[in-house]
Design an enzyme around this catalytic site. Structure first.
Site, PDB file in Angstrom:
ATOM      1  N   CYS A 259       0.817  -1.220   0.000  1.00  0.00           N
ATOM      2  CA  CYS A 259       0.000   0.000   0.000  1.00  0.00           C
ATOM      3  C   CYS A 259       0.847   1.265   0.000  1.00  0.00           C
ATOM      4  O   CYS A 259       0.307   2.362  -0.019  1.00  0.00           O
ATOM      5  CB  CYS A 259      -0.954  -0.008   1.183  1.00  0.00           C
TER       6      CYS A 259
ATOM      7  N   CYS B 269      -1.050  -3.199   9.464  1.00  0.00           N
ATOM      8  CA  CYS B 269      -0.658  -1.888   9.993  1.00  0.00           C
ATOM      9  C   CYS B 269      -0.031  -2.034  11.380  1.00  0.00           C
ATOM     10  O   CYS B 269       0.938  -1.345  11.718  1.00  0.00           O
ATOM     11  CB  CYS B 269      -1.864  -0.960  10.094  1.00  0.00           C
TER      12      CYS B 269
END
Lengths: 182, 137
Positions: free
Chosen positions: B37, B107
């Site tokens: 990402c 994350c």
């Protein structure tokens, strides 16, 4: 030649060998020739079997042309056929030496959004750098193509897979930098 | 996908955003990124070398709300901990605290990696000859 289903393999539909390094001009000539030959209009009155063959062959040919003329799409096609997972890879292939640069680019993009002209110069500098790296990657990619064609093995494909991941990452950076300058 | 209240809170009011002088011997810097990402996260700790306690922590993250919240939370947790205690922080702790959905677990992994990288950098500096650290950047 119109009996049975036409080849579904993208290389076979062109009548060429399964090679990564291919001559796109030759591919284009074959595309035009085969497109003419298999155009469904030419087979409309030749009977259901032949028409079905022409339609299927034309459809595969169009898909194959779109994929094989592009080196990255071609490589992904070969990787996918070899059982590699395309697009879903969550490998940690961020080049660590690049992270600092990526961070700085993001900082500059943020400052450029706030109207800082110096930051724009920084973004432009990063863009040039990343575009250069992309070119280097494409040279490496073409080298891997030649190696694989001479000696097809899984290890080379794994290297290619990692290289394409890096390429995608760099491409996103270039896209972000261009958007930041626009 | 809805973010949890805690993620939104950290996203809107990120704690400890900033940066420290990475050339200092009592500062450890961790820089990590996620290729899928494009997230990139910098996390820094400042350690009292006499006590081994982390006195300050800063971060700057470019990425989604969960990545920002994960690193913001990490800096909160780091302050006041010893370096060894800090190494005990697991990404699952962050997932639980922030109620991260499965698609955002990476994350929290990134934040854990950043903590470890920062501590590693600090430890390397402490073990390395002083002359190598006086070079300014």
């Amino acid at each position: 030649m119109f009996s049975g289903p036409p080849p579904t393999d993208y290389f076979a539909i062109f009548g060429i060998e399964n090679k990564l390094a291919l001559d796109v001009e030759d591919l284009q000539r074959r595309f035009y020739a085969n497109s003419r030959e298999w155009h469904p209009d030419r087979h409309a009155r030749a009977g259901a079997e032949q028409l079905a063959y022409a339609e299927a062959a034309s459809a595969t040919l169009n898909d194959a042309w779109r994929v094989l003329r592009d080196p990255v799409a071609r490589a992904e096609y070969v990787l996918k056929n070899a059982g590699f997972d395309i697009g879903e890879q969550r490998g940690r292939d961020v080049p660590p030496e690049l992270l600092e640069e990526v961070f700085e680019l993001n900082m500059a993009l943020e400052e450029a959004r706030d109207g800082d002209e110096n930051a724009k110069a920084e973004v432009a500098r990063a863009l040039t750098k990343f575009e250069g790296l992309l070119k280097e990657i494409d040279v490496q990619r073409d080298g891997i193509f030649v190696n694989y064609d001479a000696d097809p093995n899984r290890e080379t494909l794994t290297t290619l897979r990692a290289l394409l991941n890096r390429r995608k990452y760099l491409q996103n950076l270039v896209r972000d930098a261009r958007a930041g300058l626009a | 996908m809805a973010y949890s209240d805690k993620v939104v809170d950290h996203y809107n009011n990120p704690r400890n955003v900033g940066s420290m002088d990475k050339s200092r011997t009592d500062v450890g810097t961790g820089m990590v990124g996620a290729p899928e990402c494009g997230d990139v996260m910098k996390l820094q700790i400042q350690v009292n070398s006499a006590t081994g306690i982390i006195e300050d922590a800063k971060f700057k993250t470019f990425g989604c709300g969960s990545a920002i919240a994960s690193s913001s939370l990490a800096t909160e947790w780091l302050k006041g901990k010893s370096v060894d205690e800090a190494l005990e922080i697991k990404n699952t702790d962050i997932v639980n605290e922030l109620a991260l959905p499965p698609v955002k677990i990476h994350c929290s992994v990134l934040a854990e990696d950043a903590i470890k990288a920062a501590i590693n950098d600090y430890k390397t500096k402490q073990g390395a000859p002083v002359s190598a650290e006086t070079v300014s950047h």
